[in-house]
Design an enzyme around this catalytic site. Structure first.
Site, PDB file in Angstrom:
ATOM      1  N   ASP A  16       0.855  -1.184   0.000  1.00 39.90           N
ATOM      2  CA  ASP A  16       0.000   0.000   0.000  1.00 39.90           C
ATOM      3  C   ASP A  16       0.890   1.233   0.000  1.00 39.90           C
ATOM      4  O   ASP A  16       1.579   1.508   0.979  1.00 39.90           O
ATOM      5  CB  ASP A  16      -0.903  -0.004   1.239  1.00 39.90           C
TER       6      ASP A  16
ATOM      7  N   ASP B 260       2.848   1.682   3.574  1.00 41.14           N
ATOM      8  CA  ASP B 260       2.162   1.427   4.836  1.00 41.14           C
ATOM      9  C   ASP B 260       2.567   0.032   5.304  1.00 41.14           C
ATOM     10  O   ASP B 260       2.082  -0.976   4.792  1.00 41.14           O
ATOM     11  CB  ASP B 260       0.648   1.520   4.636  1.00 41.14           C
TER      12      ASP B 260
ATOM     13  N   ASP C 213       0.897   5.124   0.048  1.00 37.83           N
ATOM     14  CA  ASP C 213      -0.017   6.188   0.453  1.00 37.83           C
ATOM     15  C   ASP C 213       0.802   7.449   0.690  1.00 37.83           C
ATOM     16  O   ASP C 213       1.418   7.607   1.732  1.00 37.83           O
ATOM     17  CB  ASP C 213      -0.748   5.763   1.726  1.00 37.83           C
TER      18      ASP C 213
END
EC number: 2.7.7.-
Length: 357
Positions: free
Chosen positions: A105, A259, A107
């Site tokens: 992930d 993440d 981000d």
């Protein structure tokens, strides 16, 4: 519901838009992802909060789609893990986890070039997210792990990020990585983030990455190319050069905003492909590596549900906000007529506005 009729009017309109979207996404376009082996996956959702409820499961595709059409959640998730008891409240042991998808992930936060509030988005921070995906893929997943474009699933999250799933075409390799435990996944992401970088014994991949960056900073690299003991070589350099070297290494190690909890957490939920992101109203959309590489995917254009850019509302925006461009049209607090696509963004960001008659 709220006692304020104007607030209720906005919420009801937003709910109606999400319902319209899912009707189209499910019945017409078949966009909504039905997670593999659905009965062993945990489902979660959110309305006014990011996650209002989880520990849900469905036995059939029809049951799941019927529920989505009825509830039309603002945020919709599925578990990365496959579980014997996905609806049981508790951790991986209670749920009976038996395998897990591996996904990254990315981000990103606002960049130095962004001029907006921290929670807003623009081409700059979205471009940074794209760049980080390419670094992850081209510096690590392709050369180090022998993966190809066909082995990856890349998903725009609907906000400032992407999910990158490892889906090797080789069934034996897929089976192996889906059996990874927390320790294997932790080692994997820490290697990519350079957390255990050993300057006295540099591996070839990190050596190549850092030498490339050294050259950009006009640091002589010949001796670094010939040795794995970088610590000894760095110690021979002048103070200013040594400082530049360590600063460069630090910047390279921190260039990916991954993440880590998504890799670490056994029962992590990720957004369901084909849903909408409740904070932005943008689509959670699978894209190809080539479209990302060639800059053919524009989140603020292709991430917008086109039908919602044609439904217009007269509004009164009661607070000053940064501009946002969707499908080439720019809106801000002075805008009095806006499309549903922008209405969803305002609502998701908690902006004070009212819909006029």
């Amino acid at each position: 519901m709220n006692d304020n009729p104007a607030v209720n009017k906005v919420f009801n309109e937003i709910s109606s838009l999400y319902k319209q979207y899912f009707e189209y996404a499910i019945k017409v376009r078949k966009w909504l992802e039905i997670p593999d082996d659905l009965s062993h996956r945990e489902i979660g959702y959110g309305m006014l909060k990011k996650v209002d409820n989880r520990n849900m499961s469905f036995n059939t595709d029809g049951e799941y789609l019927t529920w989505v059409l009825k509830e039309s959640p603002f945020h919709l998730y599925k578990s990365l893990s496959y579980m014997e008891y996905p609806d049981v409240v508790g951790g991986a042991a209670k749920k009976g986890l038996f395998k897990r998808e591996v996904a990254f992930d990315i981000d990103t936060h606002k960049t130095e070039k962004c001029t907006h509030d921290d929670s807003w988005i623009c081409e700059e921070c979205l471009g940074e997210a794209r760049n980080q995906v390419l670094i992850l893929i081209e510096d690590f997943l392709f050369p180090d792990f022998g993966l190809s474009e066909k082995d990856l699933k890349i998903v725009f999250t609907g906000n400032r990020g992407y999910h990158i799933y490892l889906k090797p075409e080789n069934p034996e390799l897929l089976k192996k990585i889906e059996k990874w435990g927390k320790n294997e996944r932790r080692y994997f992401i820490e290697y990519i983030l350079g957390k255990n970088l050993n300057l006295r014994n540099m591996g070839s991949r990190w050596k190549n990455i850092l030498i490339r960056e050294f050259k950009k900073n006009k640091i002589a690299t010949k001796k670094f190319e010939k040795t794995s003991d970088w610590k000894t070589e760095i110690d021979t350099r002048k103070d200013t050069t040594r400082r530049t070297i360590y600063e460069t290494i630090g910047k390279v190690k921190s260039r990916l905003e991954l993440d880590e909890k998504v890799m670490d957490d056994d029962i992590r939920l990720l957004r369901t492909i084909g849903s909408l992101h409740g904070y932005t109203g943008l689509m959670v959309k699978e894209i190809t590596y080539s479209s990302l590489k060639n800059n053919q995917f524009d989140p603020l254009n292709h991430g917008v549900f086109s039908k919602f850019h044609k439904i217009m509302y007269k509004v009164n925006i009661k607070q000053e906000i940064d501009p946002l461009t969707l499908k080439g049209d720019t809106f801000d607090h002075k805008s009095t007529e806006i499309p549903a696509s922008y209405l969803l963004f305002l609502f998701g960001h908690g902006i004070d506005f009212e819909i006029l008659e």
